[in-house]
Write a protein that holds these residues in place. Sequence first.
Motif, PDB file in Angstrom:
ATOM      1  N   ASN A 283       0.809  -1.219   0.000  1.00  0.00           N
ATOM      2  CA  ASN A 283       0.000   0.000   0.000  1.00  0.00           C
ATOM      3  C   ASN A 283       0.845   1.274   0.000  1.00  0.00           C
ATOM      4  O   ASN A 283       0.305   2.375   0.134  1.00  0.00           O
ATOM      5  CB  ASN A 283      -0.948   0.011   1.199  1.00  0.00           C
ATOM      6  N   GLY A 284       2.186   1.132  -0.128  1.00  0.00           N
ATOM      7  CA  GLY A 284       3.045   2.314  -0.156  1.00  0.00           C
ATOM      8  C   GLY A 284       3.221   2.966   1.200  1.00  0.00           C
ATOM      9  O   GLY A 284       3.591   4.146   1.296  1.00  0.00           O
ATOM     10  N   ASN A 285       2.958   2.217   2.287  1.00  0.00           N
ATOM     11  CA  ASN A 285       3.056   2.737   3.653  1.00  0.00           C
ATOM     12  C   ASN A 285       2.044   3.850   3.905  1.00  0.00           C
ATOM     13  O   ASN A 285       2.284   4.746   4.713  1.00  0.00           O
ATOM     14  CB  ASN A 285       4.472   3.225   3.956  1.00  0.00           C
ATOM     15  N   SER A 286       0.923   3.813   3.194  1.00  0.00           N
ATOM     16  CA  SER A 286      -0.123   4.821   3.360  1.00  0.00           C
ATOM     17  C   SER A 286      -1.476   4.174   3.106  1.00  0.00           C
ATOM     18  O   SER A 286      -1.585   3.204   2.353  1.00  0.00           O
ATOM     19  CB  SER A 286       0.093   5.997   2.405  1.00  0.00           C
ATOM     20  N   GLU A 287      -2.499   4.724   3.728  1.00  0.00           N
ATOM     21  CA  GLU A 287      -3.839   4.169   3.585  1.00  0.00           C
ATOM     22  C   GLU A 287      -4.342   4.325   2.147  1.00  0.00           C
ATOM     23  O   GLU A 287      -4.139   5.361   1.512  1.00  0.00           O
ATOM     24  CB  GLU A 287      -4.784   4.891   4.545  1.00  0.00           C
ATOM     25  N   ILE A 288      -5.000   3.267   1.643  1.00  0.00           N
ATOM     26  CA  ILE A 288      -5.554   3.303   0.292  1.00  0.00           C
ATOM     27  C   ILE A 288      -6.788   4.214   0.292  1.00  0.00           C
ATOM     28  O   ILE A 288      -7.721   4.013   1.067  1.00  0.00           O
ATOM     29  CB  ILE A 288      -5.923   1.893  -0.184  1.00  0.00           C
ATOM     30  N   LYS A 289      -6.775   5.217  -0.607  1.00  0.00           N
ATOM     31  CA  LYS A 289      -7.903   6.137  -0.706  1.00  0.00           C
ATOM     32  C   LYS A 289      -8.979   5.634  -1.667  1.00  0.00           C
ATOM     33  O   LYS A 289     -10.136   6.017  -1.539  1.00  0.00           O
ATOM     34  CB  LYS A 289      -7.422   7.513  -1.168  1.00  0.00           C
ATOM     35  N   GLY A 290      -8.622   4.815  -2.634  1.00  0.00           N
ATOM     36  CA  GLY A 290      -9.603   4.318  -3.589  1.00  0.00           C
ATOM     37  C   GLY A 290      -8.926   3.772  -4.838  1.00  0.00           C
ATOM     38  O   GLY A 290      -7.694   3.624  -4.898  1.00  0.00           O
ATOM     39  N   TYR A 291      -9.747   3.471  -5.852  1.00  0.00           N
ATOM     40  CA  TYR A 291      -9.261   2.889  -7.097  1.00  0.00           C
ATOM     41  C   TYR A 291      -9.832   3.682  -8.274  1.00  0.00           C
ATOM     42  O   TYR A 291     -10.955   4.199  -8.213  1.00  0.00           O
ATOM     43  CB  TYR A 291      -9.675   1.420  -7.203  1.00  0.00           C
ATOM     44  N   THR A 292      -9.038   3.779  -9.333  1.00  0.00           N
ATOM     45  CA  THR A 292      -9.454   4.442 -10.572  1.00  0.00           C
ATOM     46  C   THR A 292      -9.581   3.384 -11.663  1.00  0.00           C
ATOM     47  O   THR A 292      -8.624   2.650 -11.932  1.00  0.00           O
ATOM     48  CB  THR A 292      -8.441   5.519 -10.979  1.00  0.00           C
ATOM     49  N   VAL A 293     -10.771   3.324 -12.281  1.00  0.00           N
ATOM     50  CA  VAL A 293     -11.068   2.328 -13.310  1.00  0.00           C
ATOM     51  C   VAL A 293     -11.109   3.032 -14.664  1.00  0.00           C
ATOM     52  O   VAL A 293     -11.774   4.064 -14.810  1.00  0.00           O
ATOM     53  CB  VAL A 293     -12.401   1.621 -13.032  1.00  0.00           C
ATOM     54  N   GLN A 294     -10.385   2.471 -15.642  1.00  0.00           N
ATOM     55  CA  GLN A 294     -10.349   3.033 -16.988  1.00  0.00           C
ATOM     56  C   GLN A 294     -10.761   1.976 -18.005  1.00  0.00           C
ATOM     57  O   GLN A 294     -10.582   0.770 -17.781  1.00  0.00           O
ATOM     58  CB  GLN A 294      -8.938   3.556 -17.318  1.00  0.00           C
ATOM     59  N   LYS A 295     -11.327   2.454 -19.133  1.00  0.00           N
ATOM     60  CA  LYS A 295     -11.755   1.562 -20.219  1.00  0.00           C
ATOM     61  C   LYS A 295     -11.075   1.991 -21.514  1.00  0.00           C
ATOM     62  O   LYS A 295     -10.711   3.150 -21.691  1.00  0.00           O
ATOM     63  CB  LYS A 295     -13.271   1.602 -20.387  1.00  0.00           C
ATOM     64  N   SER A 296     -10.921   1.018 -22.420  1.00  0.00           N
ATOM     65  CA  SER A 296     -10.291   1.286 -23.713  1.00  0.00           C
ATOM     66  C   SER A 296     -11.073   0.559 -24.801  1.00  0.00           C
ATOM     67  O   SER A 296     -11.314  -0.654 -24.713  1.00  0.00           O
ATOM     68  CB  SER A 296      -8.835   0.828 -23.713  1.00  0.00           C
ATOM     69  N   ASP A 297     -11.476   1.343 -25.829  1.00  0.00           N
ATOM     70  CA  ASP A 297     -12.166   0.759 -26.992  1.00  0.00           C
ATOM     71  C   ASP A 297     -11.107   0.178 -27.930  1.00  0.00           C
ATOM     72  O   ASP A 297     -10.091   0.815 -28.210  1.00  0.00           O
ATOM     73  CB  ASP A 297     -12.985   1.845 -27.688  1.00  0.00           C
ATOM     74  N   LYS A 298     -11.354  -1.034 -28.367  1.00  0.00           N
ATOM     75  CA  LYS A 298     -10.377  -1.695 -29.241  1.00  0.00           C
ATOM     76  C   LYS A 298     -10.155  -0.923 -30.529  1.00  0.00           C
ATOM     77  O   LYS A 298      -9.052  -0.940 -31.103  1.00  0.00           O
ATOM     78  CB  LYS A 298     -10.843  -3.117 -29.540  1.00  0.00           C
ATOM     79  N   LYS A 299     -11.145  -0.203 -30.991  1.00  0.00           N
ATOM     80  CA  LYS A 299     -11.006   0.547 -32.232  1.00  0.00           C
ATOM     81  C   LYS A 299     -10.045   1.723 -32.079  1.00  0.00           C
ATOM     82  O   LYS A 299      -9.190   1.964 -32.925  1.00  0.00           O
ATOM     83  CB  LYS A 299     -12.369   1.042 -32.694  1.00  0.00           C
ATOM     84  N   SER A 300     -10.194   2.491 -31.011  1.00  0.00           N
ATOM     85  CA  SER A 300      -9.342   3.672 -30.816  1.00  0.00           C
ATOM     86  C   SER A 300      -8.052   3.361 -30.068  1.00  0.00           C
ATOM     87  O   SER A 300      -7.013   3.972 -30.320  1.00  0.00           O
ATOM     88  CB  SER A 300     -10.116   4.757 -30.055  1.00  0.00           C
ATOM     89  N   GLY A 301      -8.085   2.413 -29.155  1.00  0.00           N
ATOM     90  CA  GLY A 301      -6.906   2.072 -28.369  1.00  0.00           C
ATOM     91  C   GLY A 301      -6.572   3.082 -27.281  1.00  0.00           C
ATOM     92  O   GLY A 301      -5.538   2.947 -26.604  1.00  0.00           O
ATOM     93  N   LYS A 302      -7.398   4.087 -27.060  1.00  0.00           N
ATOM     94  CA  LYS A 302      -7.143   5.101 -26.029  1.00  0.00           C
ATOM     95  C   LYS A 302      -7.873   4.737 -24.743  1.00  0.00           C
ATOM     96  O   LYS A 302      -8.929   4.110 -24.768  1.00  0.00           O
ATOM     97  CB  LYS A 302      -7.620   6.475 -26.519  1.00  0.00           C
ATOM     98  N   TRP A 303      -7.268   5.171 -23.621  1.00  0.00           N
ATOM     99  CA  TRP A 303      -7.834   4.872 -22.310  1.00  0.00           C
ATOM    100  C   TRP A 303      -8.621   6.079 -21.809  1.00  0.00           C
ATOM    101  O   TRP A 303      -8.159   7.217 -21.896  1.00  0.00           O
ATOM    102  CB  TRP A 303      -6.751   4.521 -21.297  1.00  0.00           C
ATOM    103  N   PHE A 304      -9.797   5.812 -21.265  1.00  0.00           N
ATOM    104  CA  PHE A 304     -10.649   6.854 -20.704  1.00  0.00           C
ATOM    105  C   PHE A 304     -11.065   6.421 -19.302  1.00  0.00           C
ATOM    106  O   PHE A 304     -11.362   5.250 -19.059  1.00  0.00           O
ATOM    107  CB  PHE A 304     -11.892   7.079 -21.568  1.00  0.00           C
ATOM    108  N   THR A 305     -11.088   7.401 -18.394  1.00  0.00           N
ATOM    109  CA  THR A 305     -11.463   7.105 -17.011  1.00  0.00           C
ATOM    110  C   THR A 305     -12.967   6.914 -16.926  1.00  0.00           C
ATOM    111  O   THR A 305     -13.742   7.802 -17.287  1.00  0.00           O
ATOM    112  CB  THR A 305     -11.021   8.235 -16.073  1.00  0.00           C
ATOM    113  N   ALA A 306     -13.364   5.754 -16.426  1.00  0.00           N
ATOM    114  CA  ALA A 306     -14.783   5.456 -16.273  1.00  0.00           C
ATOM    115  C   ALA A 306     -15.265   5.644 -14.843  1.00  0.00           C
ATOM    116  O   ALA A 306     -16.451   5.925 -14.615  1.00  0.00           O
ATOM    117  CB  ALA A 306     -15.065   4.014 -16.717  1.00  0.00           C
ATOM    118  N   LEU A 307     -14.340   5.529 -13.852  1.00  0.00           N
ATOM    119  CA  LEU A 307     -14.737   5.627 -12.456  1.00  0.00           C
ATOM    120  C   LEU A 307     -13.526   6.080 -11.641  1.00  0.00           C
ATOM    121  O   LEU A 307     -12.413   5.561 -11.828  1.00  0.00           O
ATOM    122  CB  LEU A 307     -15.255   4.274 -11.956  1.00  0.00           C
ATOM    123  N   GLU A 308     -13.708   7.058 -10.732  1.00  0.00           N
ATOM    124  CA  GLU A 308     -12.636   7.563  -9.885  1.00  0.00           C
ATOM    125  C   GLU A 308     -12.977   7.347  -8.413  1.00  0.00           C
ATOM    126  O   GLU A 308     -14.143   7.366  -8.021  1.00  0.00           O
ATOM    127  CB  GLU A 308     -12.403   9.069 -10.116  1.00  0.00           C
TER     128      GLU A 308
END
Length: 462
Positions: A283-308
């Motif tokens: 955990n990096g010696n620090s409390e976990i604040k949360g998770y960031t979820v990203q999605k990528s369309d196979k056509k574009s190949g770019k990553w976009f944040t879906a959930l923070e």
Amino acid sequence: PKKEPVPTAKEEPAPAPAAEKSPAPEHPPAAEQPTATADKSAPIPTAEGTPAPKEGPLAPTAEPQTPAPEPKPEIPKAGDEQTLLDVEDALGNTVSSNELSWSSTDWTAANKEPFLSTRYTIQDLGSGDKIHVRVKAVSASGASVPATLEQPILIREILQLPRIRMPRHLRQTYVRHVGDAVNMMIPFQGKPQPEVIWTKGDQPLDTSRINIRNTEKDTIFYIREAQRSDSGKYELTVRINGAEDKATLDIRVIEPPGPPQSLKLVDVWGFNVALEWTPPADNGNSEIKGYTVQKSDKKSGKWFTALERCTRTSCTISDLIIGNTYSFRVFTENACGLSEKAAITSAVAHIKKTKTSYQPEKIPQRDMMEPPKFTQPLTDRTTTRGYSTHLFCCVRGFPQPKIIWMKNQMEIREDPKYIAMIEQGVCSLEIRKPSPFDGGIYTCKAVNPLGEASVDCKLDVK
């Protein structure tokens, strides 16, 4: 006192008158003439031409008629040793004793001239010094054997109790990132200068990593490049003799966490996917604040944040596009930021087209003709000069009524200041950058072949 005349033999003549007037010399006090003795007094002179008597002893001198004065303190002869040496006061920057001297190999005279008092004060001594003291008696014959204190005297100032003045920002956990410098100054007080002791877990500090510099009023704790191993609770002790004060300093060195573990694609349905994972191993010696979820369309190949800042270890991603194929990845976040790497799903989610059959509902025919009717009237508004404003109302009717906007009973025609719109029965009038002249009574009129209806409102522009 006058002395009696010296008697002589019967056949000898009387002594000269000068002999009667010559008194015997007095004995001086021992303190003034310690080496004088009685047998050294001068002989009694006789008259001229008169021989000194040869027979018969001299008569003893008369005793003094008045009491002898108090003798002065006797100065011991060389070789005498003093035994009344005693320290009375060792506070401040002075030492008082009955008789003082130095007892080391480098002896220094504390007084320039001898004195008769048995008390003396040595001044201008340094705090913290240990001195030896000895005293010699001095007479005309020389100095005595010195009397020396058995133990040295510690010169110390009046004590001020030690106290640590911990800064406010150090009273809580002191957080730094890996590689940052740790530089803290902690003031304290106390006299004489306190002893400063740093420990970590009741053990001395690692001086190869931690530098400590102490002054009379503060201590400086310095680490050039902090590491995770430098985290922990450090104890500072400020001590003067038996009195001491302690303070605890909590240091935490953090770094970005590791990626989540065991990320997997649980389910795909419609336009949605479900994801699950487990917390990171580090955990990096620090409390976990949360998770960031990203999605990528196979056509574009770019990553976009879906959930923070997702606080759970599972989530559902919706609003995906039919026909696209998606990959997902998850980052961990703590006080240092996002993890350097992310966990990526091994499987992909393909959003398939679903076949649906639509059967229109059979609605019985009925008369839909209806005159205009406002279901939501206009409301009075107050706006600020130069800021665009909108007027809204709702109307129903069939056939769809014609909408007419009026200001102060004057129809608003093609004027760029006004933009009128109607959509799904909602009528709106935008007044662009109004001025006080644009204030007044606004009317919305709806007209169709079956009739008409209108609503009013007041607009103030300030």
